[in-house]
Design a protein around this motif. Structure first.
Motif, mmCIF file in Angstrom:
data_model
loop_
_atom_site.group_PDB
_atom_site.id
_atom_site.type_symbol
_atom_site.label_atom_id
_atom_site.label_comp_id
_atom_site.label_asym_id
_atom_site.label_seq_id
_atom_site.Cartn_x
_atom_site.Cartn_y
_atom_site.Cartn_z
ATOM 1 N N LYS A 56 -32.431 -143.621 -30.643
ATOM 2 C CA LYS A 56 -33.445 -142.912 -30.180
ATOM 3 C C LYS A 56 -34.567 -143.841 -29.166
ATOM 4 O O LYS A 56 -35.164 -143.405 -28.374
ATOM 5 N N TYR A 57 -34.757 -144.851 -29.760
ATOM 6 C CA TYR A 57 -35.856 -145.789 -29.089
ATOM 7 C C TYR A 57 -35.060 -147.364 -29.026
ATOM 8 O O TYR A 57 -35.638 -148.182 -29.602
ATOM 9 N N PRO A 58 -34.032 -147.292 -28.224
ATOM 10 C CA PRO A 58 -33.477 -148.585 -27.927
ATOM 11 C C PRO A 58 -34.404 -149.594 -27.563
ATOM 12 O O PRO A 58 -34.332 -150.939 -27.556
ATOM 13 N N GLN A 59 -35.450 -149.430 -26.764
ATOM 14 C CA GLN A 59 -36.500 -150.194 -25.879
ATOM 15 C C GLN A 59 -37.130 -150.814 -26.932
ATOM 16 O O GLN A 59 -37.547 -152.056 -26.992
ATOM 17 N N LEU A 60 -37.445 -150.050 -27.950
ATOM 18 C CA LEU A 60 -38.323 -150.598 -28.953
ATOM 19 C C LEU A 60 -37.611 -151.701 -29.875
ATOM 20 O O LEU A 60 -38.087 -152.568 -30.499
ATOM 21 N N ALA A 61 -36.414 -151.231 -30.151
ATOM 22 C CA ALA A 61 -35.532 -152.157 -31.051
ATOM 23 C C ALA A 61 -35.316 -153.448 -30.139
ATOM 24 O O ALA A 61 -35.575 -154.329 -30.806
ATOM 25 N N GLN A 62 -35.108 -153.222 -28.908
ATOM 26 C CA GLN A 62 -34.676 -154.531 -28.085
ATOM 27 C C GLN A 62 -36.185 -155.383 -28.247
ATOM 28 O O GLN A 62 -36.061 -156.437 -28.166
ATOM 29 N N GLN A 63 -37.218 -154.808 -27.870
ATOM 30 C CA GLN A 63 -38.586 -155.485 -28.009
ATOM 31 C C GLN A 63 -38.941 -156.294 -29.095
ATOM 32 O O GLN A 63 -39.501 -157.090 -29.314
ATOM 33 N N PHE A 64 -38.432 -155.775 -30.489
ATOM 34 C CA PHE A 64 -38.516 -156.312 -31.535
ATOM 35 C C PHE A 64 -37.403 -157.272 -32.049
ATOM 36 O O PHE A 64 -37.336 -157.460 -33.295
ATOM 37 N N ALA A 65 -36.657 -157.370 -31.147
ATOM 38 C CA ALA A 65 -35.416 -158.318 -31.343
ATOM 39 C C ALA A 65 -34.497 -158.078 -32.577
ATOM 40 O O ALA A 65 -34.043 -158.693 -33.356
ATOM 41 N N VAL A 66 -34.493 -156.470 -32.693
ATOM 42 C CA VAL A 66 -33.497 -156.032 -33.604
ATOM 43 C C VAL A 66 -32.010 -156.006 -33.139
ATOM 44 O O VAL A 66 -31.452 -155.447 -32.094
ATOM 45 N N ARG A 67 -31.285 -157.058 -33.625
ATOM 46 C CA ARG A 67 -29.621 -157.146 -33.103
ATOM 47 C C ARG A 67 -28.868 -156.556 -33.899
ATOM 48 O O ARG A 67 -27.880 -156.108 -33.793
ATOM 49 N N SER A 68 -29.435 -156.264 -35.334
ATOM 50 C CA SER A 68 -28.359 -155.526 -36.248
ATOM 51 C C SER A 68 -29.306 -154.693 -37.222
ATOM 52 O O SER A 68 -30.442 -154.829 -37.209
#
Length: 101
Positions: A56-68
């Motif tokens: 639901k929040y891919p931009q936030l995951a990307q912003q916080f460098a969540v890779r897995s």
């Protein structure tokens, strides 16, 4: 929850907030749910939980460098104090979080 309100919540909170980056389809994420609940309960609410669905929040995951996923980040006043990816034992999670209460 709009993206801005999540970022605002993380940056303005005086409380420590554990962000649980997860997805509904993620088995390891589901395995971790009761462990996280137990540990936070034992810490008497000193650390709040914010579950963030990466679908639901891919931009936030990307912003916080969540890779897995699962992936955990402990925030206080907008700063990341601790982060860890993958399954973590109850003992290791307690040990990591107790240092920030």
């Amino acid at each position: 929850m709009p993206k801005e309100s999540i970022k605002d919540k993380l940056s303005k909170s005086q409380d420590a907030i554990l962000v649980d980056f997860y997805a509904d389809w993620c088995g390891p994420c589901q395995t971790m749910d009761p462990i996280i609940s137990e540990v936070l309960k034992e810490l008497d609410g000193k650390i709040k939980l914010l579950k963030l669905n990466v679908d639901k929040y891919p931009q936030l995951a990307q912003q916080f460098a969540v890779r897995s996923i699962p992936h955990y980040a402990l925030f206080k006043r907008g700063k990341i104090l601790w982060r860890k990816g993958g399954i973590i034992t109850k003992r290791d999670l307690e040990k990591a979080l107790k240092g920030f209460t």
